[in-house]
Design a protein around this motif. Sequence first.
Motif, PDB file in Angstrom:
ATOM      1  N   LYS A 187       0.840  -1.186   0.000  1.00 22.00           N
ATOM      2  CA  LYS A 187       0.000   0.000   0.000  1.00 22.00           C
ATOM      3  C   LYS A 187       0.875   1.235   0.000  1.00 22.00           C
ATOM      4  O   LYS A 187       1.748   1.385   0.835  1.00 22.00           O
ATOM      5  N   HIS A 202     -15.690  -2.666   5.626  1.00 24.89           N
ATOM      6  CA  HIS A 202     -14.736  -1.798   4.934  1.00 24.89           C
ATOM      7  C   HIS A 202     -15.098  -0.334   5.147  1.00 24.89           C
ATOM      8  O   HIS A 202     -16.255   0.071   5.037  1.00 24.89           O
ATOM      9  N   ASP A 203     -14.079   0.460   5.448  1.00 29.12           N
ATOM     10  CA  ASP A 203     -14.213   1.908   5.563  1.00 29.12           C
ATOM     11  C   ASP A 203     -12.900   2.475   5.035  1.00 29.12           C
ATOM     12  O   ASP A 203     -11.821   2.108   5.520  1.00 29.12           O
ATOM     13  N   THR A 204     -12.970   3.352   4.054  1.00 32.38           N
ATOM     14  CA  THR A 204     -11.769   3.757   3.329  1.00 32.38           C
ATOM     15  C   THR A 204     -10.694   4.344   4.228  1.00 32.38           C
ATOM     16  O   THR A 204      -9.516   3.999   4.107  1.00 32.38           O
ATOM     17  N   TYR A 235      -7.437   2.192   2.011  1.00 33.52           N
ATOM     18  CA  TYR A 235      -7.642   1.953   0.583  1.00 33.52           C
ATOM     19  C   TYR A 235      -9.135   1.806   0.329  1.00 33.52           C
ATOM     20  O   TYR A 235      -9.923   1.526   1.242  1.00 33.52           O
ATOM     21  N   GLY A 236      -9.516   2.011  -0.924  1.00 35.58           N
ATOM     22  CA  GLY A 236     -10.926   2.008  -1.280  1.00 35.58           C
ATOM     23  C   GLY A 236     -11.477   0.619  -1.541  1.00 35.58           C
ATOM     24  O   GLY A 236     -10.745  -0.372  -1.595  1.00 35.58           O
ATOM     25  N   TRP A 237     -12.791   0.566  -1.753  1.00 29.96           N
ATOM     26  CA  TRP A 237     -13.450  -0.709  -2.021  1.00 29.96           C
ATOM     27  C   TRP A 237     -12.935  -1.339  -3.303  1.00 29.96           C
ATOM     28  O   TRP A 237     -12.888  -2.565  -3.431  1.00 29.96           O
ATOM     29  N   ASN A 238     -12.525  -0.538  -4.268  1.00 27.83           N
ATOM     30  CA  ASN A 238     -12.001  -1.091  -5.516  1.00 27.83           C
ATOM     31  C   ASN A 238     -10.810  -2.000  -5.266  1.00 27.83           C
ATOM     32  O   ASN A 238     -10.622  -3.012  -5.955  1.00 27.83           O
ATOM     33  N   GLN A 266     -19.180  -3.658   2.210  1.00 27.90           N
ATOM     34  CA  GLN A 266     -19.133  -2.203   2.114  1.00 27.90           C
ATOM     35  C   GLN A 266     -19.706  -1.580   3.392  1.00 27.90           C
ATOM     36  O   GLN A 266     -20.603  -2.145   4.040  1.00 27.90           O
ATOM     37  N   THR A 305      -3.054   5.711  -6.108  1.00 30.65           N
ATOM     38  CA  THR A 305      -3.886   4.908  -5.216  1.00 30.65           C
ATOM     39  C   THR A 305      -5.323   4.776  -5.743  1.00 30.65           C
ATOM     40  O   THR A 305      -5.913   3.701  -5.712  1.00 30.65           O
ATOM     41  N   GLU A 306      -5.869   5.865  -6.240  1.00 34.13           N
ATOM     42  CA  GLU A 306      -7.265   5.873  -6.660  1.00 34.13           C
ATOM     43  C   GLU A 306      -7.484   5.246  -8.027  1.00 34.13           C
ATOM     44  O   GLU A 306      -8.529   4.636  -8.279  1.00 34.13           O
TER      45      GLU A 306
END
Length: 557
Positions: A2, A212-214, A219-222, A252, A493-494
């Motif tokens: 990460k 999950h919580d960013t 990191y995001g859900w993706n 999520q 990252t995004e």
Amino acid sequence: MKRTLLPALGASLMISACATMPAQDSTPAAEASLDVKTMKEVTRTLSSDAFEGRMPGSPGEEKTVAYLIERFKAAGLTPGNRGSWVQNVPLVEITGKNFAPLTVKGGAQPMAFQFGKDWVGVTYREDKATALKDSELVFVGYGVVAPERNWNDYAGVDMRGKTAVILVNDPDFGAETLEGPFNGKAMTYYGRWTYKYEEAARQGAAGAIIIHDTAPAAYGWNVVESSWSGPQAYAQRGPDAPPLTMMNGWVQKGVAQKILTSAGKDLASLTTAARRQGFRPVPLGLTVSTNFQSDIRKFQSRNVIGMLPGSGAPDEYVMHTAHWDHLGRCTPAPDGDDICNGAVDNATGTAALVALAEAHHKAGPARRSLVFLAVTAEESGLLGADYYAANPVFPLSQTVGGINMDAFLIAGPARDVTVVGPGKSELDSYLNAALVADGRVATPNPKPEAGYYYRSDHFAFAKRGVPMLYIDGGEDLVKGGRAAGEAIAGDYTENRYHGPNDEYDPNWDWSGVMADLQLYYRIGRSLAETSAWPNWVPGDEFRAIRDKDCAASPSGC
């Protein structure tokens, strides 16, 4: 891996060296002759579509291992495993398919959540069919059992047959300082998803679902969706292996809110309660079900090991690590591209092993032996590094320390480097000396709450007592400062991290990467020329392990 994101900070600071480390032992080595052409060639080749995302156990692994052996030979290395270039790593690949919805019953209305969009799940068991049926849901806060901290999120509940609903990170998330029962804002290992699943299994749970919580996940859900779908590699299990849950998964945050609302609970209120000592698990009065099938394949993956024997103390070793693997084929991009090429993560770090090996070979033998270890299955949970550290070719008591290289973000030259886990070991003095020689400064990891120190291959060595440095690229860029650095890291990252867009770009500016490589070279060379044995600082979580290991080995540290 990460990538860290740096917010605007005050003045960068140097990492303080331990007072017990003699200054002459950390004198920086001379500047290296490093070849940017090597970095470009190896990164471009390993991240090409022909390598299919370098998934362990795939044709991409065969090509990767063969190519690395070729490059290690050309760099002047000798085989590192008793005449062999490889160390076999026994793995099992489990590929889930035909996922039923995640259904929740017991509230006003049954709810069904779609795989991928709303939830992901896997089994670690070698079962062709998995059926979690009407398993009672229990909210267990952060899912931590830490007797030394007087903390037990499972107190008073029998989890057999039940499914734990767990918050990501640890109870101190959101703290402003490093003070607190879980080291304040610095995440402990209790905050990692690996620990949470292990603990749920120890409690006898049938399932474990992380919310999950960013922000606390970093990191995001993706990233979750792409990383937890498709083939998953795990270490093959022996007859006395620890217990496993039936299913481990993520949901999520919005899905979790719906589930808790159906139970008459509030996620925000439960999160607040879970941060307090004395929290007790909360049965939700709901049940969860899902089922899916799995294709199972056992195989041998491989770590690739090369070395440069030392001239004065050949039985003392300085380690360089990077993971060669990536995700293979993953969630397709809008254009249909489903190969996660992993150019930055971690073709760049693997290329750095080759470039550093070339430079050290050109400089001639060092006093100690230099080891270059390209490990498999990092993306599956540091499996290759952990297998090596548990079955070391070179005894850990004779391994002086090392450096880990995981993803060089191409951002141009920077005035700083980011140190992940600063102040942990006497290796900091070697870093300080190298930074002074190169006219740069160190910035401590600005997001200790993300737990980056526990998320790359060095951790497999650190938890067994071997001091390891983990350095990330700087983001105080010469062109644009921290604002530019944040923008580049955020875009990666995004838009590219763990996705099909992490591809090689022939227009990359490699000057910043090559400056970072100079630091790695100076640190590694200095460690290889000294007679000192750097240790963890007094009070560090890994110090006792190293001291015990050293005391038991008359020929080692």
